[in-house]
Design an enzyme around this catalytic site. Structure first.
Site: not given
Lengths: 394, 394
Positions: B85, B159-160, B250, B318, B340
């Site tokens: 809350k 890939d997610e 991820h 990177g 990647g």
């Protein structure tokens, strides 16, 4: 299938055209080179498209269309596509998510089903919260439930922080309250049920089985803090044939991703679109009357999303009997008015708290004044003396 | 049992003493009156306590202790108590959450288990990502997996955003890749496995059963976007006896609740404490080298939380071969370096991308220079020519 169209808002100075392209490409097929030229047709089927970029007060908005084939189902997958990696990248806010009509789940009960269960037809539902939050015994809770239920309360819920405490697990609470619920039901016209939304809590490894068990043992509604546990839990509960009771979604933790105005999800996405498509029957959200920093506009956008899907809106926070005329003006009859202290801390006790709401509704229907001096002695007068009144927006 | 101690940060001008008391009381037992005086002992067992309030640069921090009995289990219940809350109430940030040592889950595999499975002992694990993200066929993916696996890649992941596409569901991908994984394993010394973290996606009603089915069909790791789906899903997967493979978390969507610096959860909570206690084996997070607005300090705090629990840190974004000296300086050997484009877009192809990392590691071990003119022609030289190099923090 229609596209999924998402509106993003960026802060002033952002190159919104560029950001929108980053989203449209980076969150879908990504880039490819000549090595995959022979797959270009297939890759382009998944690419997002920038549909529009427009300035808005103090920033820029962009609409990005995603092929719906990219997200066949699941709110988790939806969030991953439209804001997953991109949420890690500077500041942006998801303002609106427009989904194909048949995407995701529909409420099993919703407003209509909850009216059927309770037998409450032509007025808002009155809802209370057990207080104090933690530390009462199942017998204490059953006594409060009996007291408020005998006075005519429609729905009561646990506090959302209520865990499975030793001697006061959700099962203990259901077992203590179920006979009282049965007795109340027998007395009501048409045997309308009082609903008790018992808080579902614990580790993800136990929750679905626990929900089934609670329903087998007589729970007739569940409270689920879906923003904190994840909308995939709500989907699992909503689709499960053994969990056939209304699911009340609590907004706990949704402020973590909606509370910063320039980032995260708009409130109407987090407490409207997401719970709606994950199978909520009713959604609690902070009403504009409370101490929370919530605007009437935020609230209206949530309520619109819920009503479009037949989900029951449950405004909560700052609700007490003296503002009933304003509540009727703001919500009409199709809402559950959720009062914690506004019932439980009534000077004459919780039953009088319930009666004060009923008295306020009758008075409102008859068009009578809410000026304190015009109200006869009784529950409503005591409530207005304690908490004040309001008939119109300030 | 020890308390749960949470550090909150408030903006300048906030009455932090008052806010901390609001949290300590409002998120636990709440207030009570004489009606419940006879329960005071029990109610006070659940009350939080303000332990400390101190000024910090540009704001105030407060430590609040919650009785651990209030949250016996479950990250969802934890979030509901410590920030549920309260997240709806103005701006505040959860900086740190200190839990009893045995609270929640431990990794089934973690760094050590993943080293055992892969047979990689004395160096960082090299990890790649299938690119383009969406639009390749299972056969395309199996070809990439074979190419990079034959070159010695340790782990590859979807890939997610990869959903269950028609003709390219997670099951289709596992079926296409499994024979290639088997072949690679047979060739490796000690039969170390190449892991393929297949993306688990869809509606919450299907996910646990889908995970079990994928493992039965040969999946040897899973990718789970727990921040988007909810940590209760991760708990369910981590505790399930039929899902006995490493769980790679991820960070998709975690930026929604950590990206606004004055509100939400600190990155080390959202990507450290929460996945750790929900049973993650490895956690991906944005490395400081990428385009994302992420600081080395944010990253260090995440890595510390992961390492304390034996969870494998997976810096991503990177990462390319020319910065390997800096990566070794920043992480040492106990990390998975996730690239990647840094593998898939290598000018000589993905296999050369893998070899460039291996070459860089050998060069670093031997203490040889990374100046482009000192590197012989080959995969590393081509990578450095394309992406540059870095041996030390800028």
């Amino acid at each position: 299938m229609d596209d999924i169209v998402v509106t993003y808002r960026f802060g002033p100075g952002t190159d919104a055209e560029r950001e929108a392209r980053v989203i449209a490409v980076g969150q879908t097929a990504g880039t490819w080179d000549e090595r995959w030229a022979f797959r270009a047709d297939n890759l382009s089927r998944h690419l997002g498209r920038v549909k529009a970029v427009r300035p808005v007060g103090g920033g820029v908005e962009a609409d990005v269309a995603f092929p719906a084939i990219n997200v066949p189902e699941g709110v988790g997958a939806l969030l991953t596509m439209i804001y997953g990696k991109y949420s890690l990248s500077g500041h942006s806010r998801v303002i609106d998510v427009r989904l194909p009509e048949d995407w995701g789940l529909s409420p099993r009960f919703g407003l209509r089903g909850i009216r059927d269960l309770t037998g409450v037809r032509d007025r808002p539902l009155f809802m209370g919260i057990f207080k104090p939050s933690l530390g009462l015994s199942p017998a204490d809770l059953a006594a409060i439930l009996g007291e408020t239920g005998d006075a005519g309360l429609d729905i009561i819920k646990d506090d959302e922080i209520m865990p499975d405490l030793p001697g006061c697990t959700a099962l203990d609470r259901v077992r203590a309250c179920r006979p009282v619920l049965d007795r109340i039901r027998e007395k009501r016209p048409g045997n309308g049920a009082m609903l008790y939304a018992v808080n579902l809590s614990g580790s993800g490894s136990t929750l679905l089985e626990k929900a089934r068990m609670l329903v087998r043992e007589g729970a007739n509604a569940l409270l689920v803090s879906a923003p904190a546990y994840g909308y995939s839990l709500l989907e699992a509960l909503a689709a499960d044939p053994e969990v056939g009771v209304p699911l009340f979604v609590h907004p706990a933790f949704s402020g973590a991703y909606s509370g910063a105005s320039g980032h995260g999800l708009d409130w109407s996405v987090g407490l409207g679109t997401l719970p709606v498509r994950a199978g909520a029957d009713a959604v609690l959200y902070p009403a504009r009357y409370g101490s929370l920093a919530f605007s009437g506009e935020d609230e209206s956008r949530i309520v619109t999303k819920l009503r479009e899907a037949g989900v029951l809106p449950v405004p909560s926070a700052g609700i007490h009997p003296g503002i009933l005329p304003r509540l009727m003006n703001d919500y009409g009859r199709d809402a559950a008015l959720n009062a914690g202290t506004g019932i439980m801390d009534h000077p004459m006790g919780p039953a009088a708290g319930v009666r004060a709401f009923q008295e306020a509704f009758e008075r409102w229907e008859k068009g009578w004044s809410f000026e304190p001096r015009e109200i006869p002695e009784g529950p409503l007068k005591a409530a207005v003396d304690k908490w004040g009144m309001s008939t119109t927006p300030p």
